[in-house]
Design a protein around this motif. Structure first.
Motif, short mmCIF file in Angstrom:
data_model
loop_
_atom_site.label_atom_id
_atom_site.label_comp_id
_atom_site.label_asym_id
_atom_site.label_seq_id
_atom_site.Cartn_x
_atom_site.Cartn_y
_atom_site.Cartn_z
N PRO A 1 0.83 -1.20 0.00
CA PRO A 1 0.00 0.00 0.00
C PRO A 1 0.87 1.27 0.00
O PRO A 1 2.03 1.23 0.45
CB PRO A 1 -0.80 -0.11 1.30
N ASP A 2 0.31 2.36 -0.47
CA ASP A 2 1.07 3.62 -0.55
C ASP A 2 1.66 4.05 0.80
O ASP A 2 2.80 4.51 0.85
CB ASP A 2 0.18 4.73 -1.12
N PRO A 3 0.90 3.95 1.92
CA PRO A 3 1.50 4.34 3.21
C PRO A 3 2.75 3.55 3.56
O PRO A 3 3.68 4.08 4.17
CB PRO A 3 0.38 4.07 4.23
N VAL A 4 2.77 2.27 3.17
CA VAL A 4 3.95 1.44 3.45
C VAL A 4 5.11 1.85 2.56
O VAL A 4 6.27 1.92 3.01
CB VAL A 4 3.62 -0.06 3.28
N LYS A 5 4.82 2.15 1.29
CA LYS A 5 5.87 2.66 0.38
C LYS A 5 6.50 3.90 1.00
O LYS A 5 7.73 4.03 1.08
CB LYS A 5 5.28 3.02 -0.99
N CYS B 1 17.02 -4.48 4.10
CA CYS B 1 16.09 -5.61 3.97
C CYS B 1 16.17 -6.54 5.19
O CYS B 1 15.15 -7.07 5.64
CB CYS B 1 16.37 -6.38 2.68
N LEU B 2 17.37 -6.73 5.73
CA LEU B 2 17.51 -7.55 6.94
C LEU B 2 16.81 -6.87 8.12
O LEU B 2 16.14 -7.54 8.93
CB LEU B 2 18.99 -7.76 7.27
N LEU B 3 16.96 -5.55 8.24
CA LEU B 3 16.30 -4.79 9.31
C LEU B 3 14.78 -4.85 9.16
O LEU B 3 14.05 -5.02 10.14
CB LEU B 3 16.77 -3.34 9.32
N TYR B 4 14.31 -4.67 7.92
CA TYR B 4 12.87 -4.70 7.66
C TYR B 4 12.31 -6.09 8.01
O TYR B 4 11.26 -6.21 8.64
CB TYR B 4 12.59 -4.40 6.18
N ARG B 5 13.06 -7.13 7.63
CA ARG B 5 12.59 -8.49 7.90
C ARG B 5 12.56 -8.76 9.41
O ARG B 5 11.68 -9.46 9.90
CB ARG B 5 13.50 -9.50 7.19
N GLU B 6 13.53 -8.19 10.14
CA GLU B 6 13.55 -8.34 11.61
C GLU B 6 12.28 -7.74 12.21
O GLU B 6 11.64 -8.34 13.08
CB GLU B 6 14.80 -7.65 12.18
N VAL C 1 8.96 -4.93 -0.95
CA VAL C 1 9.38 -3.54 -0.64
C VAL C 1 10.82 -3.27 -1.09
O VAL C 1 11.24 -2.11 -1.13
CB VAL C 1 9.24 -3.22 0.87
N ALA C 2 11.59 -4.32 -1.39
CA ALA C 2 13.02 -4.15 -1.70
C ALA C 2 13.25 -3.15 -2.84
O ALA C 2 14.21 -2.37 -2.81
CB ALA C 2 13.64 -5.50 -2.06
N GLN C 3 12.36 -3.16 -3.84
CA GLN C 3 12.54 -2.27 -4.99
C GLN C 3 12.49 -0.79 -4.61
O GLN C 3 13.05 0.06 -5.30
CB GLN C 3 11.46 -2.56 -6.05
N TYR C 4 11.81 -0.47 -3.50
CA TYR C 4 11.68 0.94 -3.08
C TYR C 4 12.88 1.42 -2.27
O TYR C 4 12.97 2.60 -1.92
CB TYR C 4 10.39 1.14 -2.27
N VAL C 5 13.78 0.49 -1.91
CA VAL C 5 14.94 0.85 -1.08
C VAL C 5 16.23 0.40 -1.76
O VAL C 5 17.20 0.01 -1.09
CB VAL C 5 14.82 0.24 0.35
N ASP C 6 16.26 0.45 -3.06
CA ASP C 6 17.45 0.11 -3.86
C ASP C 6 17.95 -1.31 -3.60
O ASP C 6 19.15 -1.58 -3.71
CB ASP C 6 18.60 1.10 -3.56
N ASN C 7 17.04 -2.20 -3.19
CA ASN C 7 17.42 -3.58 -2.86
C ASN C 7 18.58 -3.64 -1.85
O ASN C 7 19.42 -4.54 -1.91
CB ASN C 7 17.81 -4.37 -4.13
N ASP C 8 18.61 -2.65 -0.95
CA ASP C 8 19.70 -2.56 0.02
C ASP C 8 19.66 -3.77 0.97
O ASP C 8 18.66 -4.01 1.66
CB ASP C 8 19.56 -1.26 0.83
N HIS C 9 20.76 -4.54 1.00
CA HIS C 9 20.80 -5.80 1.74
C HIS C 9 20.57 -5.59 3.24
O HIS C 9 19.75 -6.29 3.86
CB HIS C 9 22.15 -6.49 1.51
N VAL C 10 21.26 -4.63 3.83
CA VAL C 10 21.16 -4.41 5.28
C VAL C 10 19.77 -3.90 5.65
O VAL C 10 19.17 -4.36 6.63
CB VAL C 10 22.26 -3.44 5.78
#
Length: 518
Positions: free
Chosen positions: A28-32, A88-93, A77-86
């Motif tokens: 959803p847009d708010p999450v983006k 993505c790990l924080l988001y998944r946590e 959501v990875a595409q909205y954050v340049d597929n940044d590895h770190v």
């Protein structure tokens, strides 16, 4: 624009009203907006904005959009954050933490969460992490890591309800939430961060860790240092869950919990530290130390809890508050040193447990049952860390560790209750001959000497520094077959009394000022 000002309302209603089932790939847009801004603030090291988004925006979105469903998947959501590895790990946590808090994770999700923590901590330990994250988030990482370990051990121990697929998955991933893996990560974070040396150098005036709340204002990162710091509290907690109180307290030695520090800057960390520290001391018969620390934290909560009412941790604060009152009741029943307790705490204690404390002074089955009840309510959720034998008949063993600790505690209580008669006589006499006391207690002199030696043993314990410390408010020595009683008298403190009277006087003067005289 502040983090609290983002318009998350836009698109919210349509997402809710749509009534569509959960689609992990739908963002959803708010999450983006949330992930884009959070990612930007992390890159800019804007700790204040990260904290606002983490503490407020994340919970607001969770309440309004993801009450009964997980957040969008990290792949979405990875595409909205340049597929940044770190990132993505924080988001998944955060994704797994929300899943544990709001839903029931599957076994596969529990294992995946372990894999994510492994990846995240490996990056922190062996990668280059140039971030500043809020202490609250870093504490929550360690806290959740230990909680999920505890939760997994409890889940695995309930074998009767397991399907063949569950057992096959447990066999396949036998290293997931392994106790050695958990301890190794916490130990590695503590050692790699050099936090023990940093705290030592701070005492010598060569470092500034506590003064800056662990943050690095010279452009560096606080992540490893603060994770290492909180890992010491995590190790204390894990060892308490395992019933190894001595090792747990050793892990906490570098932190001086009597002083303000980074652990006190996060309310959850402050309470968890003192709760486990106090419980470990209670189980090691260091009652005076446990009473002092429980008293201090209960005074702190009493004075500050209204400021945390809107905090996501508020319910947990209240629960731990009630548990610590129960533990303080146990300590004071085994070691009656009410003079160590603040007046406000004592008042709350009498209100909650006054009647029970009177009944716990007796040496009968009812008082024994009350110790059992309070311990069961207030103790940590003990775990058996070893995996079961999958080839043997499947039985539940999730209560085994708790029952063992309860048995050891009640055995100690039983021994202490037998000494209450001795204490009653020592309160009355300043000197009394062994012969006279033996006749009063209806035992022979040899048995009385054994009882008195037991009293000495049970009212003394070994401190963290290896020295013997006394928990007794009434002690004695024997000289020429005569018992001489020594009563420990605490110095009278008049400061609190005068402060209370000054406050009352000011209130009276304020009332008088408001009276209008004709």
């Amino acid at each position: 624009m502040s983090a609290g000002g983002y318009d998350y309302e836009e698109g919210l209603q349509s997402s809710i009203d749509g009534g569509i089932s959960y689609d992990p790939s739908f963002v959803p847009d708010p999450v983006k907006s949330f992930v884009v801004h959070l990612y930007r603030h992390i890159r800019e090291k804007n700790v204040y904005e990260i904290h606002q988004m983490y503490e407020t925006s994340f919970h607001t979105l969770s309440d309004r959009m993801f009450k009964d469903t997980p957040w969008p998947s990290v792949e979405a959501v990875a595409q909205y954050v340049d597929n940044d590895h770190v990132f993505c790990l924080l988001y998944r946590e955060m994704w797994y933490r929300h899943l544990y808090a709001r839903l029931s994770p599957t076994l596969k999700q529990k294992i995946d969460s372990w894999d994510n923590y492994c990846s995240l901590f490996q990056v922190v330990l062996h990668g280059v992490v140039n971030m500043q994250l809020p202490n609250q988030w870093l504490w929550d990482m360690v806290d959740e890591f230990v909680y999920q370990f505890q939760s997994f051990c409890q889940y695995r121990a309930k074998m009767k309800s397991k399907t063949e697929q569950d057992i096959a998955l447990l066999r396949q991933h036998d290293q997931a939430w392994n106790v050695y893996g958990v301890l190794n990560f916490l130990q590695a974070l503590m050692e790699k961060s050099s936090i023990i040396q940093i705290l030592q150098q701070e005492k010598e005036g060569l470092e500034q860790f506590t003064a800056t709340d662990g943050y690095d204002y010279s452009g560096g990162s606080n992540v490893l240092k603060v994770l290492g710091y909180f890992s010491m509290v995590g190790l204390l907690r894990v060892h308490c869950l395992l019933g190894d109180y001595q090792t747990g307290l050793k892990c906490l030695l570098p932190i001086d919990i009597s002083q303000q520090g980074v652990s006190t800057s996060v309310i959850g960390s402050h309470i968890a530290t003192v709760y486990h520290y106090g419980f470990a001391n209670l189980m090691l018969r260091r009652y005076v130390e446990a009473i002092r620390e429980f008293n201090k934290i209960l005074v702190y909560i009493y004075k500050t809890k209204q400021y945390h009412q809107k905090s996501p941790q508020y319910e947990q604060i209240l629960k731990k508050n009630e548990q610590m009152y129960a533990l303080l009741t146990i300590c004071l029943s085994l070691c009656p040193q009410v003079n160590l307790v603040d007046e406000n705490v004592n008042s709350q204690l009498r209100e909650k447990y006054g009647e029970k404390m009177l009944r716990m002074q007796r040496s009968d089955d009812e008082s024994f049952a009350l110790y059992d009840e309070l311990f069961s309510y207030a103790c940590p959720k003990f775990i058996t860390p070893s995996a079961p034998s999958y080839d043997e008949p499947l039985v539940n063993y999730n209560q085994d560790a708790y029952r063992l600790q309860l048995k050891l505690f009640l055995y100690e209580v039983k021994q202490q209750q037998q000494l209450s008669v001795v204490r009653t006589f020592l309160e009355v006499y300043s000197t009394i001959s062994l012969e006279k006391l033996a006749s009063y207690m209806e035992v022979d002199e040899s048995t009385l000497r054994t009882i008195l030696m037991t009293y000495k043993h049970k009212t003394h314990s070994v401190g963290a520094d290896g020295k013997t410390i006394s928990n007794a408010d009434i002690d004695f020595y024997i000289d020429d077959d005569v018992i001489h009683v020594v009563e420990a008298k605490a110095p009278k403190l008049y400061g609190d009394y005068f402060l209370r009277q000054i406050v009352k006087l000011e209130a009276v003067i304020g009332d008088m000022d408001r009276v209008k005289l004709e």
